[in-house]
Design a protein around this motif. Sequence first.
Motif, PDB file in Angstrom:
ATOM      1  N   ILE A  47       0.856  -1.188   0.000  1.00  0.00           N
ATOM      2  CA  ILE A  47       0.000   0.000   0.000  1.00  0.00           C
ATOM      3  C   ILE A  47       0.892   1.239   0.000  1.00  0.00           C
ATOM      4  CG2 ILE A  47      -1.769   1.321   1.211  1.00  0.00           C
ATOM      5  CD1 ILE A  47      -2.645  -1.281   2.541  1.00  0.00           C
ATOM      6  N   ASP A  48       0.727   2.057  -1.025  1.00  0.00           N
ATOM      7  CA  ASP A  48       1.433   3.334  -1.089  1.00  0.00           C
ATOM      8  C   ASP A  48       0.402   4.429  -0.825  1.00  0.00           C
ATOM      9  OD1 ASP A  48       3.986   2.244  -1.873  1.00  0.00           O
ATOM     10  OD2 ASP A  48       3.099   1.888  -3.846  1.00  0.00           O
ATOM     11  N   GLU A  49       0.638   5.235   0.199  1.00  0.00           N
ATOM     12  CA  GLU A  49      -0.334   6.253   0.596  1.00  0.00           C
ATOM     13  C   GLU A  49       0.140   7.650   0.203  1.00  0.00           C
ATOM     14  OE1 GLU A  49      -2.682   4.872   4.391  1.00  0.00           O
ATOM     15  OE2 GLU A  49      -0.512   4.888   4.787  1.00  0.00           O
ATOM     16  N   TYR A  50      -0.814   8.496  -0.157  1.00  0.00           N
ATOM     17  CA  TYR A  50      -0.547   9.850  -0.630  1.00  0.00           C
ATOM     18  C   TYR A  50      -1.442  10.831   0.110  1.00  0.00           C
ATOM     19  CZ  TYR A  50       1.784   7.021  -4.007  1.00  0.00           C
ATOM     20  OH  TYR A  50       2.609   6.087  -4.568  1.00  0.00           O
ATOM     21  N   ASP A  51      -0.992  12.079   0.177  1.00  0.00           N
ATOM     22  CA  ASP A  51      -1.738  13.090   0.918  1.00  0.00           C
ATOM     23  C   ASP A  51      -3.044  13.490   0.246  1.00  0.00           C
ATOM     24  OD1 ASP A  51       0.048  13.282   3.067  1.00  0.00           O
ATOM     25  OD2 ASP A  51       1.317  14.691   1.961  1.00  0.00           O
ATOM     26  N   ASP A  52      -3.085  13.443  -1.092  1.00  0.00           N
ATOM     27  CA  ASP A  52      -4.305  13.875  -1.787  1.00  0.00           C
ATOM     28  C   ASP A  52      -4.424  13.191  -3.147  1.00  0.00           C
ATOM     29  OD1 ASP A  52      -2.589  15.310  -3.563  1.00  0.00           O
ATOM     30  OD2 ASP A  52      -2.667  17.063  -2.256  1.00  0.00           O
ATOM     31  N   GLU A  53      -5.535  13.462  -3.807  1.00  0.00           N
ATOM     32  CA  GLU A  53      -5.835  12.848  -5.094  1.00  0.00           C
ATOM     33  C   GLU A  53      -4.792  13.195  -6.149  1.00  0.00           C
ATOM     34  OE1 GLU A  53      -9.827  12.485  -7.744  1.00  0.00           O
ATOM     35  OE2 GLU A  53      -9.141  14.532  -7.358  1.00  0.00           O
ATOM     36  N   LEU A  54      -4.316  14.418  -6.159  1.00  0.00           N
ATOM     37  CA  LEU A  54      -3.338  14.840  -7.150  1.00  0.00           C
ATOM     38  C   LEU A  54      -2.053  14.018  -7.034  1.00  0.00           C
ATOM     39  CD1 LEU A  54      -2.467  16.715  -9.417  1.00  0.00           C
ATOM     40  CD2 LEU A  54      -1.821  18.399  -7.677  1.00  0.00           C
ATOM     41  N   GLU A  55      -1.556  13.814  -5.822  1.00  0.00           N
ATOM     42  CA  GLU A  55      -0.365  12.990  -5.625  1.00  0.00           C
ATOM     43  C   GLU A  55      -0.606  11.561  -6.084  1.00  0.00           C
ATOM     44  OE1 GLU A  55       1.630  12.975  -1.874  1.00  0.00           O
ATOM     45  OE2 GLU A  55       1.387  15.134  -1.626  1.00  0.00           O
ATOM     46  N   LEU A  56      -1.795  11.028  -5.803  1.00  0.00           N
ATOM     47  CA  LEU A  56      -2.142   9.665  -6.218  1.00  0.00           C
ATOM     48  C   LEU A  56      -2.117   9.552  -7.742  1.00  0.00           C
ATOM     49  CD1 LEU A  56      -4.818   7.356  -4.787  1.00  0.00           C
ATOM     50  CD2 LEU A  56      -4.737   7.731  -7.220  1.00  0.00           C
ATOM     51  N   ILE A  57      -2.673  10.532  -8.438  1.00  0.00           N
ATOM     52  CA  ILE A  57      -2.699  10.500  -9.905  1.00  0.00           C
ATOM     53  C   ILE A  57      -1.278  10.564 -10.460  1.00  0.00           C
ATOM     54  CG2 ILE A  57      -3.409  11.771 -11.969  1.00  0.00           C
ATOM     55  CD1 ILE A  57      -6.037  12.426 -10.428  1.00  0.00           C
ATOM     56  N   HIS A  58      -0.440  11.421  -9.896  1.00  0.00           N
ATOM     57  CA  HIS A  58       0.958  11.480 -10.337  1.00  0.00           C
ATOM     58  C   HIS A  58       1.659  10.138 -10.096  1.00  0.00           C
ATOM     59  CE1 HIS A  58       1.587  15.565 -11.667  1.00  0.00           C
ATOM     60  NE2 HIS A  58       0.956  16.034 -10.598  1.00  0.00           N
ATOM     61  N   ALA A  59       1.396   9.514  -8.960  1.00  0.00           N
ATOM     62  CA  ALA A  59       2.003   8.217  -8.644  1.00  0.00           C
ATOM     63  C   ALA A  59       1.548   7.148  -9.633  1.00  0.00           C
ATOM     64  CB  ALA A  59       1.660   7.803  -7.222  1.00  0.00           C
ATOM     65  N   LEU A  60       0.290   7.194 -10.038  1.00  0.00           N
ATOM     66  CA  LEU A  60      -0.227   6.230 -11.011  1.00  0.00           C
ATOM     67  C   LEU A  60       0.484   6.391 -12.355  1.00  0.00           C
ATOM     68  CD1 LEU A  60      -2.197   4.016 -11.877  1.00  0.00           C
ATOM     69  CD2 LEU A  60      -3.840   5.838 -12.398  1.00  0.00           C
ATOM     70  N   VAL A  61       0.643   7.617 -12.808  1.00  0.00           N
ATOM     71  CA  VAL A  61       1.355   7.861 -14.070  1.00  0.00           C
ATOM     72  C   VAL A  61       2.793   7.361 -13.961  1.00  0.00           C
ATOM     73  CG1 VAL A  61       2.229   9.650 -15.634  1.00  0.00           C
ATOM     74  CG2 VAL A  61      -0.125   9.779 -14.780  1.00  0.00           C
ATOM     75  N   ASP A  62       3.446   7.635 -12.829  1.00  0.00           N
ATOM     76  CA  ASP A  62       4.816   7.153 -12.618  1.00  0.00           C
ATOM     77  C   ASP A  62       4.879   5.623 -12.639  1.00  0.00           C
ATOM     78  OD1 ASP A  62       5.628   9.784 -12.377  1.00  0.00           O
ATOM     79  OD2 ASP A  62       5.770   9.718 -10.170  1.00  0.00           O
ATOM     80  N   LEU A  63       3.890   4.975 -12.031  1.00  0.00           N
ATOM     81  CA  LEU A  63       3.848   3.514 -11.994  1.00  0.00           C
ATOM     82  C   LEU A  63       3.691   2.935 -13.401  1.00  0.00           C
ATOM     83  CD1 LEU A  63       3.748   0.924 -10.226  1.00  0.00           C
ATOM     84  CD2 LEU A  63       1.264   1.222 -10.165  1.00  0.00           C
ATOM     85  N   VAL A  64       2.835   3.541 -14.211  1.00  0.00           N
ATOM     86  CA  VAL A  64       2.655   3.062 -15.590  1.00  0.00           C
ATOM     87  C   VAL A  64       3.969   3.193 -16.358  1.00  0.00           C
ATOM     88  CG1 VAL A  64       1.475   3.512 -17.785  1.00  0.00           C
ATOM     89  CG2 VAL A  64       0.168   3.469 -15.651  1.00  0.00           C
ATOM     90  N   HIS A  65       4.679   4.295 -16.164  1.00  0.00           N
ATOM     91  CA  HIS A  65       5.982   4.454 -16.832  1.00  0.00           C
ATOM     92  C   HIS A  65       6.987   3.422 -16.339  1.00  0.00           C
ATOM     93  CE1 HIS A  65       5.628   8.007 -19.370  1.00  0.00           C
ATOM     94  NE2 HIS A  65       4.753   8.444 -18.489  1.00  0.00           N
ATOM     95  N   GLU A  66       6.993   3.178 -15.040  1.00  0.00           N
ATOM     96  CA  GLU A  66       7.938   2.217 -14.460  1.00  0.00           C
ATOM     97  C   GLU A  66       7.682   0.801 -14.967  1.00  0.00           C
ATOM     98  OE1 GLU A  66       8.499  -0.016 -10.200  1.00  0.00           O
ATOM     99  OE2 GLU A  66       7.905   2.084 -10.155  1.00  0.00           O
ATOM    100  N   LEU A  67       6.429   0.370 -14.959  1.00  0.00           N
ATOM    101  CA  LEU A  67       6.099  -1.003 -15.351  1.00  0.00           C
ATOM    102  C   LEU A  67       6.060  -1.183 -16.855  1.00  0.00           C
ATOM    103  CD1 LEU A  67       3.308  -1.740 -12.726  1.00  0.00           C
ATOM    104  CD2 LEU A  67       5.703  -2.454 -12.658  1.00  0.00           C
ATOM    105  N   ASP A  68       5.776  -0.123 -17.599  1.00  0.00           N
ATOM    106  CA  ASP A  68       5.730  -0.138 -19.063  1.00  0.00           C
ATOM    107  C   ASP A  68       4.892  -1.299 -19.600  1.00  0.00           C
ATOM    108  OD1 ASP A  68       6.275   0.683 -21.650  1.00  0.00           O
ATOM    109  OD2 ASP A  68       8.151  -0.448 -21.751  1.00  0.00           O
TER     110      ASP A  68
END
Length: 104
Positions: A47-68
Amino acid sequence: MVAVVSWCFQDEEGPPPEGDRRAAFRSGILAVKNPQLGSQRLRDIRIDEYDDELELIHALVDLVHELDPDILAGWEVQRASWGYLATRGREHGIFIIRKAQPSD
Protein backbone atom coordinates in the motif's frame (compact mmCIF):
# COMPACT_ATOMS: atom_id res chain seq x y z
CA MET A 1 -12.50 11.99 -6.00
CA VAL A 2 -10.19 9.07 -6.66
CA ALA A 3 -9.36 7.59 -3.26
CA VAL A 4 -7.94 4.15 -4.18
CA VAL A 5 -6.41 2.51 -7.24
CA SER A 6 -5.58 -1.18 -7.14
CA TRP A 7 -3.15 -2.56 -9.68
CA CYS A 8 -1.68 -5.84 -10.82
CA PHE A 9 1.14 -6.46 -13.29
CA GLN A 10 2.12 -9.79 -14.82
CA ASP A 11 5.84 -10.14 -15.51
CA GLU A 12 6.95 -11.60 -18.83
CA GLU A 13 9.72 -13.68 -17.30
CA GLY A 14 8.03 -16.95 -18.20
CA PRO A 15 5.92 -19.40 -16.24
CA PRO A 16 5.85 -19.09 -12.45
CA PRO A 17 7.53 -21.68 -10.22
CA GLU A 18 5.48 -24.80 -9.62
CA GLY A 19 2.81 -24.29 -7.00
CA ASP A 20 3.18 -20.50 -6.77
CA ARG A 21 1.16 -18.78 -9.49
CA ARG A 22 1.33 -15.45 -7.61
CA ALA A 23 5.10 -15.26 -8.19
CA ALA A 24 4.54 -14.02 -11.76
CA PHE A 25 2.48 -11.04 -10.56
CA ARG A 26 3.27 -7.79 -8.79
CA SER A 27 0.37 -5.88 -7.29
CA GLY A 28 -0.50 -3.14 -4.88
CA ILE A 29 -2.76 -0.30 -3.89
CA LEU A 30 -2.31 3.43 -4.35
CA ALA A 31 -4.48 5.30 -1.84
CA VAL A 32 -5.16 8.70 -0.39
CA LYS A 33 -4.25 8.49 3.31
CA ASN A 34 -7.13 7.03 5.29
CA PRO A 35 -7.01 5.36 8.74
CA GLN A 36 -9.43 2.65 7.55
CA LEU A 37 -6.98 1.48 4.87
CA GLY A 38 -3.88 0.67 6.86
CA SER A 39 -1.17 -1.87 6.15
CA GLN A 40 -2.05 -3.66 9.39
CA ARG A 41 -5.50 -4.43 7.90
CA LEU A 42 -4.19 -5.58 4.52
CA ARG A 43 -1.08 -7.46 5.57
CA ASP A 44 0.31 -8.98 2.39
CA ILE A 45 -0.58 -6.14 0.03
CA ARG A 46 1.74 -3.29 -0.85
CA ILE A 47 0.00 0.00 0.00
CA ASP A 48 1.43 3.33 -1.09
CA GLU A 49 -0.33 6.25 0.60
CA TYR A 50 -0.55 9.85 -0.63
CA ASP A 51 -1.74 13.09 0.92
CA ASP A 52 -4.30 13.88 -1.79
CA GLU A 53 -5.83 12.85 -5.09
CA LEU A 54 -3.34 14.84 -7.15
CA GLU A 55 -0.37 12.99 -5.63
CA LEU A 56 -2.14 9.67 -6.22
CA ILE A 57 -2.70 10.50 -9.91
CA HIS A 58 0.96 11.48 -10.34
CA ALA A 59 2.00 8.22 -8.64
CA LEU A 60 -0.23 6.23 -11.01
CA VAL A 61 1.36 7.86 -14.07
CA ASP A 62 4.82 7.15 -12.62
CA LEU A 63 3.85 3.51 -11.99
CA VAL A 64 2.66 3.06 -15.59
CA HIS A 65 5.98 4.45 -16.83
CA GLU A 66 7.94 2.22 -14.46
CA LEU A 67 6.10 -1.00 -15.35
CA ASP A 68 5.73 -0.14 -19.06
CA PRO A 69 2.78 -2.49 -19.68
CA ASP A 70 1.72 -3.56 -23.16
CA ILE A 71 -1.97 -3.39 -22.21
CA LEU A 72 -3.91 -1.31 -19.67
CA ALA A 73 -7.17 -2.91 -18.62
CA GLY A 74 -10.05 -2.09 -16.33
CA TRP A 75 -13.78 -2.33 -15.92
CA GLU A 76 -15.82 -0.21 -18.33
CA VAL A 77 -12.61 1.41 -19.48
CA GLN A 78 -14.19 4.31 -21.39
CA ARG A 79 -16.49 5.65 -18.65
CA ALA A 80 -15.34 4.04 -15.44
CA SER A 81 -11.80 3.04 -14.37
CA TRP A 82 -9.42 4.73 -16.87
CA GLY A 83 -12.08 7.10 -18.20
CA TYR A 84 -12.86 8.35 -14.69
CA LEU A 85 -9.15 8.66 -13.86
CA ALA A 86 -8.64 10.69 -17.04
CA THR A 87 -11.55 12.99 -16.10
CA ARG A 88 -10.22 13.54 -12.58
CA GLY A 89 -6.73 14.16 -13.97
CA ARG A 90 -8.06 16.81 -16.37
CA GLU A 91 -9.64 18.60 -13.39
CA HIS A 92 -6.09 18.94 -12.01
CA GLY A 93 -4.69 19.95 -15.40
CA ILE A 94 -3.10 16.53 -16.02
CA PHE A 95 -3.83 14.58 -19.18
CA ILE A 96 -2.98 11.14 -17.80
CA ILE A 97 -3.68 9.18 -20.98
CA ARG A 98 -1.13 11.30 -22.84
CA LYS A 99 1.33 11.23 -19.91
CA ALA A 100 1.03 7.45 -19.52
CA GLN A 101 2.15 6.86 -23.09
CA PRO A 102 5.86 6.18 -23.55
CA SER A 103 7.89 9.01 -25.02
CA ASP A 104 10.08 8.09 -27.98
